[in-house]
Scaffold this active site. Sequence first.
Site, PDB file in Angstrom:
ATOM      1  N   ASP A  35       0.502 -16.004  -2.239  1.00  0.00           N
ATOM      2  CA  ASP A  35       0.795 -14.695  -1.451  1.00  0.00           C
ATOM      3  C   ASP A  35       0.640 -13.551  -2.397  1.00  0.00           C
ATOM      4  OD1 ASP A  35       1.281 -13.470   0.731  1.00  0.00           O
ATOM      5  OD2 ASP A  35       3.475 -13.879   0.679  1.00  0.00           O
ATOM      6  N   ASN A  37      -1.942 -11.051  -2.306  1.00  0.00           N
ATOM      7  CA  ASN A  37      -3.209 -10.499  -2.561  1.00  0.00           C
ATOM      8  C   ASN A  37      -3.449  -9.070  -2.201  1.00  0.00           C
ATOM      9  OD1 ASN A  37      -3.611 -13.092  -3.930  1.00  0.00           O
ATOM     10  ND2 ASN A  37      -5.121 -13.601  -2.332  1.00  0.00           N
ATOM     11  N   ARG A  48      -8.278  -5.090   0.646  1.00  0.00           N
ATOM     12  CA  ARG A  48      -7.591  -6.325   0.716  1.00  0.00           C
ATOM     13  C   ARG A  48      -8.184  -7.367   0.153  1.00  0.00           C
ATOM     14  NH1 ARG A  48      -3.052  -7.330   3.199  1.00  0.00           N
ATOM     15  NH2 ARG A  48      -3.911  -9.550   3.665  1.00  0.00           N
ATOM     16  N   SER A  80      -4.382 -20.381   6.510  1.00  0.00           N
ATOM     17  CA  SER A  80      -3.490 -20.977   7.509  1.00  0.00           C
ATOM     18  C   SER A  80      -4.066 -20.919   8.952  1.00  0.00           C
ATOM     19  CB  SER A  80      -2.369 -20.341   7.346  1.00  0.00           C
ATOM     20  OG  SER A  80      -2.229 -19.196   8.231  1.00  0.00           O
ATOM     21  N   ASN A  83      -4.027 -17.560  10.069  1.00  0.00           N
ATOM     22  CA  ASN A  83      -4.998 -16.618   9.243  1.00  0.00           C
ATOM     23  C   ASN A  83      -6.173 -16.037  10.057  1.00  0.00           C
ATOM     24  OD1 ASN A  83      -4.197 -17.622   5.944  1.00  0.00           O
ATOM     25  ND2 ASN A  83      -3.315 -15.908   6.918  1.00  0.00           N
ATOM     26  N   ARG A  86      -6.435 -12.362  11.261  1.00  0.00           N
ATOM     27  CA  ARG A  86      -6.752 -11.080  10.487  1.00  0.00           C
ATOM     28  C   ARG A  86      -8.207 -10.583  10.754  1.00  0.00           C
ATOM     29  NH1 ARG A  86      -4.199 -12.255   4.498  1.00  0.00           N
ATOM     30  NH2 ARG A  86      -2.347 -13.049   5.199  1.00  0.00           N
ATOM     31  N   ARG A 203       6.056 -19.979  -4.559  1.00  0.00           N
ATOM     32  CA  ARG A 203       5.635 -19.209  -3.862  1.00  0.00           C
ATOM     33  C   ARG A 203       5.447 -17.842  -4.551  1.00  0.00           C
ATOM     34  NH1 ARG A 203       5.875 -17.878   2.500  1.00  0.00           N
ATOM     35  NH2 ARG A 203       4.595 -16.004   2.363  1.00  0.00           N
TER      36      ARG A 203
END
Length: 269
Positions: A35, A37, A48, A80, A83, A86, A203
């Site tokens: 996580d 990024n 991003r 995931s 995701n 997005r 994580r």
Amino acid sequence: MIDRDVLALPGTPERDLLDEMDFARMPRHIAIIMDGNGRWAKQRGSPRVEGHRAGIASVREMVETCARLKLDALTLYAFSVENWKRPRFEIVTLMSLLKEYLNRELANLLKNDIRFRVVGRMNELDASVQKELSKGLAATSSCRGMTFNIALNYGGRTEIVDACRSLAHDVEAGRLAPEQIDEETLGSRLGTAGLPDPDLLIRTSGEMRVSNFLLWQIAYSEIWVTSTLWPDFRKLHLFEGILEFQKRERRYGGVIDGSREPESGEAAG
Ligand code: FPP
């Protein structure tokens, strides 16, 4: 045999941590929620996707280091089921990065005897991605070293639902009696079948959530959260996490010292 000199040069901070490690108490399986990024990119005023691109170097270093540490398995959460919400450009870039990574790294995976596996609903991915993944799966299927799982289009709940459906089909067809279903049978229908459960869940970027990752498999995992953002995550941080894991006392709901009475209010764990 773990080769310390190949893992870290003497006199480096990485080597100091490596020298503290107890190789008899290594995690067999490490799972990582990569996580941060987006935040990494934002800090640099970049889009991003630049964070995802930079994150590939961390992926490469983790795969190589975990294989050298002789772990049984490394599982990385790359995409995931959630995701898909997005922006389209981000999804397309992530999938391209994945294809590029597989293309470039396949020879390295083979050289290091790393078996590549996918956990998640692979059949829902774009045909070009499936093709690249299938190539990697077939090429490394007889590798006997570490298993490198990529969680793609993955959700822990979805995975459990799929396992239940597969068991239900067998019951319906008369191949399985409901009484035969236990933790082992269900575990054998998950994407991680045949692998030990993760001993350590890492994580990055500070969030205290498991985000629908390996829900069944992390029942007794030790969790280590670091504030380091994924593109900055290196060997040094991995070693910190493993050392922290080695300090923990794993009880699996039992007690270590049989004579010890539980403290009042102590949780089962
Ligand atoms: C989370 O950061 C990261 C992801 C959703 C994708 C991770 C993917 C890669 C590192 C590249 C592809 C992977 C492989 C295995 C080749 P975020 O975007 O949620 O970060 P934020 O929380 O800071 O916004």
